[in-house]
Design a protein around this motif. Sequence first.
Motif, mmCIF file in Angstrom:
data_model
loop_
_atom_site.group_PDB
_atom_site.id
_atom_site.type_symbol
_atom_site.label_atom_id
_atom_site.label_comp_id
_atom_site.label_asym_id
_atom_site.label_seq_id
_atom_site.Cartn_x
_atom_site.Cartn_y
_atom_site.Cartn_z
ATOM 1 N N VAL A 295 0.814 -1.211 0.000
ATOM 2 C CA VAL A 295 0.000 0.000 0.000
ATOM 3 C C VAL A 295 0.847 1.261 0.000
ATOM 4 O O VAL A 295 0.319 2.374 0.113
ATOM 5 C CB VAL A 295 -0.973 0.013 1.204
ATOM 6 N N GLN A 296 2.153 1.109 -0.109
ATOM 7 C CA GLN A 296 3.084 2.223 -0.214
ATOM 8 C C GLN A 296 4.190 1.813 -1.190
ATOM 9 O O GLN A 296 4.262 0.651 -1.604
ATOM 10 C CB GLN A 296 3.665 2.597 1.156
ATOM 11 N N PRO A 297 5.052 2.715 -1.607
ATOM 12 C CA PRO A 297 6.147 2.323 -2.502
ATOM 13 C C PRO A 297 7.022 1.231 -1.882
ATOM 14 O O PRO A 297 7.033 1.031 -0.666
ATOM 15 C CB PRO A 297 6.934 3.630 -2.684
ATOM 16 N N TRP A 298 7.782 0.561 -2.736
ATOM 17 C CA TRP A 298 8.664 -0.504 -2.260
ATOM 18 C C TRP A 298 9.967 0.120 -1.763
ATOM 19 O O TRP A 298 10.972 0.184 -2.470
ATOM 20 C CB TRP A 298 8.912 -1.527 -3.363
ATOM 21 N N TYR A 299 9.909 0.572 -0.501
ATOM 22 C CA TYR A 299 11.082 1.168 0.125
ATOM 23 C C TYR A 299 12.144 0.105 0.418
ATOM 24 O O TYR A 299 11.892 -1.108 0.346
ATOM 25 C CB TYR A 299 10.682 1.878 1.416
ATOM 26 N N ASP A 300 13.322 0.570 0.804
ATOM 27 C CA ASP A 300 14.474 -0.304 1.002
ATOM 28 C C ASP A 300 14.187 -1.429 1.992
ATOM 29 O O ASP A 300 14.641 -2.560 1.809
ATOM 30 C CB ASP A 300 15.660 0.531 1.501
ATOM 31 N N GLU A 301 13.428 -1.140 3.038
ATOM 32 C CA GLU A 301 13.134 -2.156 4.059
ATOM 33 C C GLU A 301 12.366 -3.337 3.495
ATOM 34 O O GLU A 301 12.376 -4.432 4.071
ATOM 35 C CB GLU A 301 12.329 -1.534 5.209
ATOM 36 N N THR A 302 11.671 -3.127 2.389
ATOM 37 C CA THR A 302 10.818 -4.171 1.840
ATOM 38 C C THR A 302 11.395 -4.858 0.613
ATOM 39 O O THR A 302 11.021 -5.995 0.316
ATOM 40 C CB THR A 302 9.434 -3.598 1.472
ATOM 41 N N ILE A 303 12.293 -4.196 -0.104
ATOM 42 C CA ILE A 303 12.744 -4.725 -1.394
ATOM 43 C C ILE A 303 14.224 -5.103 -1.416
ATOM 44 O O ILE A 303 14.647 -5.913 -2.234
ATOM 45 C CB ILE A 303 12.445 -3.696 -2.523
ATOM 46 N N HIS A 304 15.014 -4.539 -0.528
ATOM 47 C CA HIS A 304 16.449 -4.817 -0.438
ATOM 48 C C HIS A 304 16.603 -5.992 0.522
ATOM 49 O O HIS A 304 16.513 -5.824 1.730
ATOM 50 C CB HIS A 304 17.171 -3.570 0.077
ATOM 51 N N THR A 305 16.845 -7.174 -0.014
ATOM 52 C CA THR A 305 16.661 -8.399 0.754
ATOM 53 C C THR A 305 17.978 -9.071 1.144
ATOM 54 O O THR A 305 19.004 -8.890 0.491
ATOM 55 C CB THR A 305 15.824 -9.411 -0.051
ATOM 56 N N PRO A 306 17.941 -9.890 2.198
ATOM 57 C CA PRO A 306 19.117 -10.678 2.566
ATOM 58 C C PRO A 306 19.276 -11.884 1.641
ATOM 59 O O PRO A 306 18.295 -12.439 1.143
ATOM 60 C CB PRO A 306 18.796 -11.133 3.996
ATOM 61 N N LEU A 307 20.507 -12.282 1.410
ATOM 62 C CA LEU A 307 20.783 -13.470 0.617
ATOM 63 C C LEU A 307 22.124 -14.053 1.057
ATOM 64 O O LEU A 307 23.116 -13.320 1.195
ATOM 65 C CB LEU A 307 20.836 -13.145 -0.881
ATOM 66 N N PHE A 308 22.115 -15.378 1.280
ATOM 67 C CA PHE A 308 23.324 -16.103 1.670
ATOM 68 C C PHE A 308 23.465 -17.313 0.747
ATOM 69 O O PHE A 308 22.495 -18.049 0.533
ATOM 70 C CB PHE A 308 23.226 -16.586 3.116
ATOM 71 N N VAL A 309 24.667 -17.534 0.209
ATOM 72 C CA VAL A 309 24.885 -18.654 -0.709
ATOM 73 C C VAL A 309 26.196 -19.363 -0.368
ATOM 74 O O VAL A 309 27.255 -18.726 -0.245
ATOM 75 C CB VAL A 309 24.926 -18.181 -2.179
ATOM 76 N N TRP A 310 26.098 -20.682 -0.223
ATOM 77 C CA TRP A 310 27.285 -21.535 -0.144
ATOM 78 C C TRP A 310 27.352 -22.353 -1.425
ATOM 79 O O TRP A 310 26.410 -23.061 -1.785
ATOM 80 C CB TRP A 310 27.214 -22.467 1.059
ATOM 81 N N ASP A 311 28.456 -22.238 -2.139
ATOM 82 C CA ASP A 311 28.682 -22.997 -3.358
ATOM 83 C C ASP A 311 29.902 -23.875 -3.131
ATOM 84 O O ASP A 311 31.028 -23.363 -3.036
ATOM 85 C CB ASP A 311 28.902 -22.057 -4.547
#
Length: 522
Positions: A295-311
């Motif tokens: 219901v509001q713009p996609w601010y950083d708190e909602t769209i800038h996401t965590p990601l962890f990868v082990w390859d």
Amino acid sequence: MKAIVVMFDTLNRRYLPPYGCTSTYAPNFQRLAERTVTFDNCYAGSMPCMPARRELHTGRYNFLHRSWGPLEPFDDSLPELLRELGVYSHLVTDHQHYWEDGGATYHQRFSTFELFRGQEGDKWKGHVPSSTEGSPPPSAHTGAGAHQGAHDARRQDAINRQYLTDEADHPQTKVFDAGIEFIETNAAQDRWLVQIETFDPHEPFFSAKRHKEHYRRDYDGPDFDWPPYAPVSEPPEVVQHARDEYSALLTQCDESLGRVLDVMDAHNMWEDTMLIVCTDHGFLLGEHGWWGKIVQPWYDETIHTPLFVWDPRSGVRGERRSALVQTIDLPATLLDHFDGDPTPDMEGRSLADTVAADHQIRSHALFGSFGGHVNVTDGRYVYMRASVSPENAPLEEHTLMPTHMRARFAPEELLETELAAPFPFTKGVRPLRMPGTTFGNLNAYDFGTLLFDLQQDPQQLDPIVDDDIELALADAMVELMRANHAPRSQFERLGLPFTGPVTGEHLLAQRQQRLVAASIRT
């Protein structure tokens, strides 16, 4: 080779210790960061829940063509592609949207799946309403119906919780029990993927009492673990209470994550098993004066996401990556892990080289939800382009699966339906085209076109005006929209050129709209 994907819903990176949070008790996320590569510039793409999951199957943006809905007949699906490579896939989840009208084609793509009931307003346990609980709901296709639907979901959640009094009964617990059972059963086998996906820490923030003990405060206000998607009207102590309830549920998620790390240790799976820990989006807990999302713009708190990868192929752990990556990159990454190639329709790219050496795979990332702002970022600046008219028109839905989240399209919604020309990604199939409705009822025109400098203003409190930066980002936005084969209507809605270059005139188209939006915000 094997792969484990642990997916949380509504995991806010600003509440995680690896991203600088000191108030959340989450030792296993810190342990995870020591065993994997932590991404600092990961952005979601198509929002919210099921659009994000469509990206996890198809590896391409979908919010410019369609709102919430199932996989389409012409969609590539990662689990099916893996099956063609001889890879067995298994899904365990408590995400109730999978068994609603708008998500019913996703879990069937896996080789096998397990679904656990009881999250949020899942229509699980049956208690007939008393005569004092209100009249039958109006049509689900009306605004009144949507309001009634929210009321019904909260009522159903209260019923469901009556059957979840023990932490062992909690849907999240059962999801991780089943995921670990699959891993232990198949640890000696090769070429499989398991997706362990929990709806938590999505609202309502329903967690075991022992996890709340980490956040004990002198609070005697109302229970408040399910904020509305609305402006904040509650006093500061209630806002803090909601944040504590979210943190407690995140701590429960952290413990579940630790169980996965334990079983990988026990079976020495780090040698041949990829691990991805991700989410679909975040959540506003009072920031910008708002609760929720959509219901509001996609601010950083909602769209800038965590990601962890082990390859296990590169063996890099305990390092951070600054490269700009997105949800659409995960399918290509998993295909690469099993020696497969992305399909021609996939827009994402494998993260193998990025995990190994911070290889840059894109200069800009696109994101948004159907009918809202279309957004682009280069990792420093974020440009949110609003519609140029308050009517948000033209907005057109393109689908062969006309269903909403919890309902089929009503006949009146289909009266103006016509067959559109095929898009390059529809494999020669002509989709249905019909007038669309903004998902979440956000009127981006009212918020206006916004430009933020995250380096100088990480909280996105003060929009800037810089024609040179805006023109460069608008040009990147148009390039990505064209690469995504966005329909002409989206360009018209945003006042951008369907063909040809972006010019200063396209920026002038937003000037009056910005003035109107600024007056509304103030």
